[in-house]
Scaffold this motif. Structure first.
Motif, PDB file in Angstrom:
ATOM      1  N   VAL A  47      32.667 -51.060 -93.056  1.00 27.81           N
ATOM      2  CA  VAL A  47      33.070 -49.831 -93.756  1.00 27.81           C
ATOM      3  C   VAL A  47      33.364 -50.141 -95.223  1.00 27.81           C
ATOM      4  CG1 VAL A  47      34.855 -48.027 -93.889  1.00 27.81           C
ATOM      5  CG2 VAL A  47      33.897 -48.673 -91.675  1.00 27.81           C
ATOM      6  N   LYS A  48      34.022 -51.272 -95.464  1.00 31.80           N
ATOM      7  CA  LYS A  48      34.323 -51.627 -96.861  1.00 31.80           C
ATOM      8  C   LYS A  48      33.036 -51.755 -97.673  1.00 31.80           C
ATOM      9  CE  LYS A  48      38.807 -53.883 -96.529  1.00 31.80           C
ATOM     10  NZ  LYS A  48      39.524 -55.156 -96.392  1.00 31.80           N
ATOM     11  N   LYS A  49      32.025 -52.378 -97.063  1.00 28.96           N
ATOM     12  CA  LYS A  49      30.748 -52.548 -97.780  1.00 28.96           C
ATOM     13  C   LYS A  49      30.118 -51.187 -98.081  1.00 28.96           C
ATOM     14  CE  LYS A  49      29.477 -57.059 -96.046  1.00 28.96           C
ATOM     15  NZ  LYS A  49      29.039 -57.621 -94.790  1.00 28.96           N
ATOM     16  N   CYS A  57      32.544 -42.914 -94.500  1.00 24.04           N
ATOM     17  CA  CYS A  57      32.195 -43.282 -93.114  1.00 24.04           C
ATOM     18  C   CYS A  57      32.933 -42.424 -92.094  1.00 24.04           C
ATOM     19  CB  CYS A  57      32.567 -44.742 -92.841  1.00 24.04           C
ATOM     20  SG  CYS A  57      31.628 -45.892 -93.849  1.00 24.04           S
ATOM     21  N   THR A  58      32.285 -42.197 -90.977  1.00 20.35           N
ATOM     22  CA  THR A  58      32.970 -41.624 -89.828  1.00 20.35           C
ATOM     23  C   THR A  58      32.895 -42.663 -88.720  1.00 20.35           C
ATOM     24  OG1 THR A  58      33.171 -39.751 -88.321  1.00 20.35           O
ATOM     25  CG2 THR A  58      30.927 -40.244 -89.081  1.00 20.35           C
ATOM     26  N   ALA A  93      37.195 -42.921 -95.044  1.00 21.28           N
ATOM     27  CA  ALA A  93      36.656 -42.835 -93.677  1.00 21.28           C
ATOM     28  C   ALA A  93      37.460 -41.852 -92.839  1.00 21.28           C
ATOM     29  CB  ALA A  93      36.707 -44.210 -93.015  1.00 21.28           C
ATOM     30  N   HIS A  94      36.807 -41.310 -91.833  1.00 23.15           N
ATOM     31  CA  HIS A  94      37.516 -40.494 -90.843  1.00 23.15           C
ATOM     32  C   HIS A  94      37.051 -40.897 -89.446  1.00 23.15           C
ATOM     33  CE1 HIS A  94      33.908 -37.880 -91.599  1.00 23.15           C
ATOM     34  NE2 HIS A  94      34.012 -37.668 -90.296  1.00 23.15           N
ATOM     35  N   TYR A 271      27.727 -42.729 -90.001  1.00 19.25           N
ATOM     36  CA  TYR A 271      28.411 -42.744 -88.693  1.00 19.25           C
ATOM     37  C   TYR A 271      28.447 -44.196 -88.225  1.00 19.25           C
ATOM     38  CZ  TYR A 271      29.256 -41.122 -83.852  1.00 19.25           C
ATOM     39  OH  TYR A 271      29.768 -40.875 -82.593  1.00 19.25           O
ATOM     40  N   VAL A 272      29.669 -44.746 -88.133  1.00 15.24           N
ATOM     41  CA  VAL A 272      29.807 -46.175 -87.857  1.00 15.24           C
ATOM     42  C   VAL A 272      30.363 -46.394 -86.443  1.00 15.24           C
ATOM     43  CG1 VAL A 272      30.916 -48.322 -88.625  1.00 15.24           C
ATOM     44  CG2 VAL A 272      30.229 -46.605 -90.310  1.00 15.24           C
TER      45      VAL A 272
END
Ligand code: FDA
Length: 326
Positions: A47-49, A57-58, A93-94, A271-272
Motif C-alpha cells: 500500500v505504501k508503494k 487503496c481499498t 486507504a480504506h 483493490y488490495v
C-alpha cells in the motif's frame, strides 16, 4: 466454451476442501502476483508503494463463506487491526469487506454486531468501509445490513453489480452513497441476472452514466478499456469534475494502465487483497478471464494442489456430463 471454463473456475472457487487446503499452502499458483501478501506487514508495504505512486487503496482482508463464529470473530479482529494500521501509518486507504466473512451465513444479529464494531472504529478515524457484494443469495441481506448501519454511520458504501436486473432500482435507492459499480463476478441464474456479455456491458454503462450524473461519488471498477475510454469521454462531455469519481482496478491487473490513469490526472484506487484465504478470490479472477491462466501456467504446481485441483476438475466435468445426459 467460455461459459464452461467460467463455470469450472467458479465451482473451484466454492470448493470447501480446496479453500481450506489453500490456507495451508501459502500463496501459490500465481496468486502472489495478484494478492499483496499473507500478512499485514506485507500488505502495508504494498500500500505504501501504491500511495507513493499517487494511488489510493481499498484493502480486503481476504475471507468469505464463513460458517463458524470463531472464524468470523477472528476476521473481525484482523480487520480492526488493519484499520488501526491504516491510521498509524497514515495510509491513503480504506476497507473492503464481505458480509459473509463476518457471519452473514451464521446469524444476522451476530454479523450486524461485528460490522457495527468495524464501522464504528473506522468512523473514529474517518476511514470509509465498503461492503463488497457477493452472490444473489446474500444480496438482500447485505443491503439490509447496510440500511441498518447507515442509520447511525455515514462512512459506508457498497457495490452495484450490473448483471442483476434489479441494479437500476438499487442504484437509485442508494444514489447518496459512495458506490462502486462493477459488472458482477458470481454465477447467477437467468431469473435474476443478465447472462450475456452484451447485455451486462450495456447495463454497466447505463448505470455508470446514471450515477455519474445523479449520484454522490462513483467508483468505476473495471479492467475494461472500452468502458474506461467511454467514461473519459462522458465526463468530459458532461463536465463532471474529477473529484466526483475514480477508477478502480484489482491489485496486479493492468498495472501500466493504473499508473497511466493517475498520470492523466484521474483519481485511482487499487483493490488490495491480502491474507491466507486467497483461493476463492483467485479462482474468480480466473473465471472472469481465463487468460489470467498465464499467471498460473508460469508456476510449478506442487503435487498436492495438482492432485486436488485434478480431482475437482474431474468432479466438475462429470457433473456437467451427467447433467447433459439427463
Ligand atoms: P471484463 O472481464 O468484462 O473484460 C472486458 C475486456 O477488458 C476484456 O475483453 C479485455 O479486452 C479487457 N481486459 C479485462 N481484463 C484485462 C486484463 N487483465 N488485461 C488486459 N485486458 C483486460 N464483483 C462482484 O461481484 N462484487 C464485488 O464486490 C466486486 N468488487 C470489485 C472491485 C474491483 C476494484 C474490481 C476491479 C472488480 C470487482 N468485482 C466485483 C469484479 C467485477 O464484477 C468483474 O467480475 C471483473 O472486474 C471483470 O470484469 P471487467 O469489467 O474488469 O472486465
Amino acid at each position: 466454451m467460455d461459459n464452461i471454463v467460467r463455470d469450472f473456475f467458479i465451482s473451484l472457487s466454492q470448493n470447501k476442501t480446496l479453500n481450506q487446503g489453500a490456507k495451508k499452502w501459502g500463496l501459490r499458483l500465481g496468486a502472489q502476483n495478484v494478492v499483496a501478501g499473507t500478512n499485514v506487514d506485507e500488505m502495508i508495504e504494498s500500500v505504501k508503494k501504491l500511495n507513493a505512486a499517487g494511488i489510493s487503496c481499498t484493502i480486503d482482508n481476504l475471507g468469505e463463506f464463513v460458517f463458524e463464529k470463531e472464524v468470523a470473530l477472528k476476521a473481525k479482529e484482523q480487520i480492526l487491526a488493519v484499520i488501526e494500521s491504516i491510521h498509524t501509518n497514515d495510509l491513503d486507504a480504506h476497507i473492503s469487506l464481505k458480509p459473509s466473512q463476518l457471519g452473514l451465513d451464521i446469524d444476522l444479529d451476530f454479523c450486524s454486531e461485528n460490522l457495527k464494531e468495524i464501522v464504528k472504529k473506522a468512523n473514529e478515524y474517518n476511514i470509509f468501509i465498503n461492503f463488497d457484494m457477493e452472490d444473489h443469495a446474500r444480496l438482500q441481506a447485505s443491503f439490509d445490513l447496510l440500511d441498518e448501519l447507515s442509520s447511525t454511520y455515514d462512512n459506508i458504501g457498497t457495490v452495484i453489480q450490473a448483471y442483476f436486473y434489479r441494479a437500476k432500482d438499487d442504484i437509485e435507492k442508494y444514489k447518496n452513497y459512495r458506490l462502486r459499480i462493477v459488472k458482477g463476478a458470481y454465477k447467477e441464474e437467468e431469473s435474476v441476472a443478465y447472462q450475456n456479455k452484451h447485455d451486462i456491458d450495456k447495463n454497466y454503462i447505463e448505470l455508470i452514466e446514471w450515477h455519474l450524473l445523479n449520484g454522490k461519488f462513483t467508483s468505476i471498477a473495471t479492467h475494461d478499456h472500452h468502458v474506461i475510454n467511454h467514461v473519459k469521454e462522458f465526463v468530459e462531455k458532461h463536465t463532471i469534475p474529477k473529484d466526483k469519481f475514480e477508477f478502480q482496478m484489482l491489485y496486479g491487473f493492468r498495472v501500466d494502465m493504473q499508473h497511466a490513469l493517475v498520470k492523466e490526472g484521474y483519481h485511482f484506487c487499487t483493490y488490495v487483497p491480502f491474507g491466507e484465504d486467497w483461493y476463492g478470490y483467485f479462482m474468480r479472477r480466473l473465471a472472469e478471464r481465463p487468460q489470467n491462466l498465464n499467471l498460473l501456467a508460469k508456476q510449478v504446481f506442487n503435487k498436492k494442489t495438482n492432485t486436488l485441483i485434478g480431482v475437482a476438475a474431474a468432479g466438475f466435468l462429470l457433473g456437467r456430463l451427467t447433467k447433459r445426459n439427463k
